[in-house]
Enzyme design. Structure first.
Site, short mmCIF file in Angstrom:
data_model
loop_
_atom_site.label_atom_id
_atom_site.label_comp_id
_atom_site.label_asym_id
_atom_site.label_seq_id
_atom_site.Cartn_x
_atom_site.Cartn_y
_atom_site.Cartn_z
N CYS A 411 0.91 -1.24 -0.12
CA CYS A 411 -0.06 0.09 0.12
C CYS A 411 0.66 1.23 -0.05
CB CYS A 411 -1.10 0.16 1.21
SG CYS A 411 -0.31 0.19 2.72
N HIS A 564 35.50 0.46 12.73
CA HIS A 564 34.53 1.61 12.83
C HIS A 564 34.95 2.46 13.80
CE1 HIS A 564 30.86 3.90 14.06
NE2 HIS A 564 30.27 3.02 12.93
#
Length: 641
Positions: A411, A564
């Protein structure tokens, strides 16, 4: 049954999309604006034929490929059904129901017979041409049935409509609460259709009879508008104030990351009345807040009704509709005052509940958005592209493969799926790939909240399901951080060296839940003491992040490593970092990779603690041999077997 109703709700989006045009024409042609009657009549041409429009839209929505043949069958079916019923009993009035029924039947018959084959002398009537024919025949049977039997459900519906429309504040409040509560399962369009387009009737000055709250209000019914007015304070003031509360309650280091999003979705709600982007931002993260939001919507509807306010909209209750219909509304200025009051209530209630109960609204969630942004880049050779084909591959993998999907639909903002085995779905990976939430409905249904780009993703998934979900040729591993399956990813103690001098920490000591709980994979962390980070292994650079705060490496055996630097450093957008290598470059153990200005970076982020993650381990065990202070280049830190 729920899935069936959801398909109706999704299909209703087609005809509902025509309303802004109809409302604009009706309003512009009225005496207090342009005073051109034929423009109003043109707009009413849409509003008085909603049954036909619904039949066309729903038939297209139910058809597996949205083909025009289904739309034609829906139109033919509606005309046969409506006129057939009228010839039997003129007192039977199915309203938009006749369009809904015709659309459903036409769509289902299209799916069943669109490729039917006949002998050569009848071949002209085969395939898609057969669908309107069989739909007509089916509607003749239904017209006979409904012509005699619909008087009974019509009595029940009329009684329900009479109760809701004449129960004053109670009926209005119940509708307001249900309108919001049904959004998560996509059924709010069903109840809206009844209230907006079917309940109530009004005879215009020209003698035309119109039905539904929107149509009656726009055509001057003095009793219409009570079921619409209460939405304006919520959509123009309440939900934007909720955004402000969520921003105020966000973690300090996350405010810059979520602030732009909140401004955008709050402005959308204020101007247009489109609220789903806001509601989906906390609907699944904090269901309690969504329940409070539903109750506040009902309260706004009740107060507006008690104050005698009448207003309406053609699309939704935003500023555009408010200004457009100001002259034909009753006490519209009170909606501004009411909106300011409800805005204050939304802010206070949301902020109090978020902070006191530590609700995980955007900016406070454990799995921060920067994790989503970063995992979408790991292993991708071109992560800047909006590549729905590649993204669809990983969505299908996370859903358990194409064979695990019984049906795929969508949708406005979500994928609607029927699964063969819902236990195979990997929710965490779906969220890594950008899904905002995952909702289980019934025993087999699944909804994945994607956002407004869902149509493109769904179509890409359908193509892959038809042709086999082959891995994209441009990638040899997940473009969104998923784990690449390897036969063996062992690593000896000597094959891995310390990338930077500093203190070695266990992964669970990292002050970030995403890393600490191993959501991105196992590994360890370093509190660095120098600026240059070197390669811990002999391998190849597979990813240099555009923000330069992280780098991905791969060994010959396929083992992938993510370094990281710092936490929440993605927001620095490369400031303070200097990359010393390029993607695709081979590197030796000890070769410089990145230079980081730790003093400058530490002032702007929560921590410079650097996780070192092995992103594609599956059955292997990682053993950390050393903790505490370790110098750059030292080996014997860990091993993988």
């Amino acid at each position: 049954m729920l899935n069936f109703l959801q398909r109706i709700g999704k299909s209703l989006m087609f005809p509902i999309a025509t309303l802004p045009a109809a409302a604009l024409l009706v309003r512009l042609g009225m005496e207090d604006l342009l005073d051109i009657p034929f423009i109003t009549a043109a707009g009413n041409g849409i509003l008085t034929n909603l049954g036909l429009i619904f039949a066309i839209g729903i038939a297209m929505g139910f058809a597996k490929d949205g083909n025009g043949a289904a739309a034609l069958a829906g139109a033919v079916g509606y005309l046969v059904l409506d006129n057939g019923i009228a010839s039997i009993n003129e007192d039977v009035n199915m309203g938009v129901f006749s369009g809904i029924i015709a659309g459903i039947v036409a769509g289902m018959l299209y799916n069943r017979y669109h490729d039917v084959k006949f002998p050569d002398f009848l071949s002209f009537f085969g395939g898609k041409r057969f669908v309107p024919i069989i739909t007509s025949g089916s509607m003749v049977v239904l017209a006979f049935i409904f012509g005699y039997l619909w008087v009974y459900p019509q009595f029940v519906i009329d009684s329900a409509a009479h109760w809701i429309l004449n129960s004053g504040s109670l009926g209005v409040g119940v509708y307001g609460v249900l309108n919001r509560l049904l959004i998560p399962v996509g059924l709010h369009h069903v109840i809206n259709t009844l209230i907006w387009f079917d309940f109530g009737s009004y005879t215009t000055a020209a003698g035309d009879v119109v039905h539904g709250e929107i149509n009656r209000f726009l055509n001057g019914d003095p009793e219409a508008g009570h079921f619409l007015a209460g939405f304006f304070p919520v959509m123009m003031f309440g939900l934007p104030a909720a955004c402000l509360a969520m921003y105020a309650a966000a973690k300090k280091h996350r405010k810059s990351a979520v602030g732009g999003m909140f401004i955008s979705i709050a402005l959308t709600s204020f101007l247009t009345g489109v609220t789903e982007p806001i509601e989906f931002s906390f609907m699944f993260l904090s269901p309690l807040l969504y329940g409070v939001h539903a109750l506040l919507t009902g309260a706004s509807m009740v107060v507006a009704q008690l104050l005698g306010i009448r207003d309406g909209f053609g699309f939704s209750a935003g500023l555009i509709d408010f200004v457009l219909n100001y002259n034909i509304a009753e006490k519209p200025f009170l909606l501004i005052i009411l909106g300011l009051i409800f805005g204050a209530i939304y802010f206070v209630v949301f902020y109090f509940l978020i902070t006191k109960l530590d609700l995980k609204t955007p900016g406070r969630e454990d799995e921060d958005e920067d994790f989503v942004e970063e995992t979408q880049q790991v292993g991708s050779q071109d992560s800047s592209k909006d590549d729905f084909d590649e993204k669809s591959y990983y969505y299908l993998e996370a859903l358990g493969g194409s064979e695990n999907i019984k049906s795929l639909d969508y949708c406005t903002t979500r994928l609607r799926l029927q699964m063969n085995d819902r236990e195979k779905v990997q929710e965490n990976k779906l969220k890594q790939y950008g899904a905002r939430g995952v909702m289980k409905v019934g025993k087999t249904n699944l909804q994945v909240i994607v956002g407004t780009s869902v149509e493109f993703l769904a179509e890409a998934m359908r193509k892959r399901m038809q042709g086999g979900n082959q891995q994209p040729p441009q990638s040899t591993h997940s473009s969104t951080g998923s784990k690449t399956k390897q036969a063996s990813c062992s690593l000896s103690e000597q094959a891995f060296s310390m990338p930077v001098t500093g203190k070695v920490l266990k992964l669970e000591e990292v002050p970030d839940q995403v890393f600490a709980e191993g959501m991105m994979g196992p590994g360890f962390a370093i509190k660095p003491e120098q600026e240059t980070f070197t390669s811990p292994v002999n391998g190849k650079v597979i990813q240099v992040f555009p923000t330069k705060h992280a780098i991905g490496l791969v060994l010959e055996n396929g083992l992938e490593i993510l370094i990281h630097i710092g936490l929440d450093t993605v927001k620095l957008k490369g400031e303070g970092f200097e990359t010393l290598v390029e993607e695709g470059q081979s590197v030796k153990q000890g070769e410089p990779l990145i230079r980081a200005d730790l003093k400058e970076i530490e002032r702007k982020v929560p921590s410079v603690i650097t996780p070192v993650i092995f992103t594609n381990l599956e059955n292997e065990n990682i053993t950390l041999h050393k903790t505490g202070h370790v110098t750059q280049g030292q080996t014997g830190i860990l091993s993988i077997k």
